[in-house]
Design a protein around this motif. Structure first.
Motif, short mmCIF file in Angstrom:
data_model
loop_
_atom_site.label_atom_id
_atom_site.label_comp_id
_atom_site.label_asym_id
_atom_site.label_seq_id
_atom_site.Cartn_x
_atom_site.Cartn_y
_atom_site.Cartn_z
N ARG A 125 0.82 -1.20 0.00
CA ARG A 125 0.00 0.00 0.00
C ARG A 125 0.86 1.26 0.00
O ARG A 125 0.52 2.27 -0.63
N ALA A 126 1.97 1.22 0.71
CA ALA A 126 2.86 2.39 0.73
C ALA A 126 3.46 2.64 -0.65
O ALA A 126 3.70 3.80 -1.02
N ALA A 127 3.69 1.58 -1.41
CA ALA A 127 4.27 1.72 -2.75
C ALA A 127 3.22 2.04 -3.80
O ALA A 127 3.56 2.49 -4.91
N ALA A 151 -6.75 -1.73 -3.28
CA ALA A 151 -5.54 -0.94 -3.56
C ALA A 151 -5.44 -0.67 -5.06
O ALA A 151 -5.83 -1.50 -5.88
N PRO A 152 -4.89 0.49 -5.45
CA PRO A 152 -4.80 0.84 -6.86
C PRO A 152 -3.59 0.21 -7.55
O PRO A 152 -2.76 0.88 -8.18
N GLU A 167 11.12 0.78 -0.43
CA GLU A 167 10.89 1.29 0.92
C GLU A 167 11.28 2.76 1.07
O GLU A 167 11.11 3.34 2.14
N ASN A 168 11.82 3.36 -0.01
CA ASN A 168 12.27 4.75 0.02
C ASN A 168 11.39 5.57 -0.92
O ASN A 168 11.55 5.50 -2.15
N PRO A 169 10.43 6.34 -0.40
CA PRO A 169 9.49 7.04 -1.28
C PRO A 169 10.16 7.97 -2.29
O PRO A 169 9.69 8.09 -3.42
#
Length: 268
Positions: free
Chosen positions: A24-26, A78-79, A235-237
């Motif tokens: 989800r964060a990605a 999730a998209p 993991e690094n936006p």
């Protein structure tokens, strides 16, 4: 291709870290996220416990299929399109995991990539590259279960011809070949073309390893990849956003070629 004809970006599995929350964060940056890897059967789970004993992170739920169901259910809105990277010493659990993926319209990714000796010793991961008959049996089981199927492989394994592997898994029904180029980026050119000529129409080639921004995306594009994936940078936006912008430029036809670029990007 699973995702159509346009280049796309995949967040690649990270053992012990790549779960639904990670995906989800990605999601703002990627079209796909592959959770796992997850050990499915007794032998692979024993190997995973040995890895944990020497301070590696692993997913070791009591019920691997229930874990897969929970992760994919959590990503239902999730998209992105999710997938699951699976490891098994036997084919039966792969079939079960693939059926679960099919129920969620997710990708089942067979792990022929991990090189940890504990996993190789029980016939998982990289050892499948040395046993193409068994690897294609896994692929056929996953596709027969109705799942879109990826195979994650590694370049540079002595005695392994990745072009032959690509031919074999494509014949068995795989949709993706997800290639960790292992600092030999030009291997993508060999895999992406049939007999060194026309691009493959039967297999989407996803390039992985040191994808950090425009230069690295352009390099893999020039070698004939259909898509790229990122592991730890997922993991690094900031890095993930930079890669996503490069993939958008690739998709739009505005990504510059490799020539004239000064140096490979590095993570901040």
């Amino acid at each position: 291709m699973i995702e159509g004809d346009s280049p796309f970006l995949v967040a690649a599995s990270l053992s012990g870290a790549a779960d639904a929350e990670w995906a989800r964060a990605a999601a703002p940056h990627v079209e796909n996220a592959i959770v796992g890897g997850i050990a499915l059967d007794r032998a692979s789970r024993a190997a995973a416990r040995d890895l944990v004993a020497r301070d590696r992170d692993e997913f070791l739920p009591d019920d691997p299929l229930a874990w897969i169901d929970r992760q994919l259910t959590a990503l239902g809105d999730a998209p992105l399109r999710p997938g699951v990277n699976v490891r098994s010493a036997t084919v039966g659990p792969v079939r079960g995991a693939a059926a679960m993926c099919a129920d969620h319209d997710a990708i089942c990714e067979i792990n022929a990539h991990c090189r940890q000796p504990e996993l190789r010793a029980v016939g998982c991961g990289e050892s499948l590259l040395r046993d193409p008959d068994r690897l294609t049996e896994y692929v056929a089981a996953a596709t027969d279960a109705g799942a879109a199927t990826s195979v994650k492989v590694r370049a540079g394994v002595p005695g392994v011809d990745l072009v032959a592997v690509a031919d074999a898994v494509a014949e068995a029904g795989a949709d993706w070949l997800h290639v960790d180029a292992m600092d030999s980026e030009s291997v993508i050119r060999e895999i992406a073309a049939v007999d060194g000529g026309a691009p493959r129409a039967d297999l989407t080639v996803i390039a992985n390893n040191e994808v950090r921004g425009r230069e690295s995306v352009a390099e893999y594009a020039a070698y004939g990849a259909d898509a790229v994936s990122v592991g730890r940078p997922s993991e690094n936006p900031a890095v993930l956003s930079r890669i996503a912008e490069a993939v958008c430029a690739w998709r739009d036809g505005t990504l510059e070629g490799v020539e004239g670029m000064s140096q490979r990007e590095v993570s901040p």
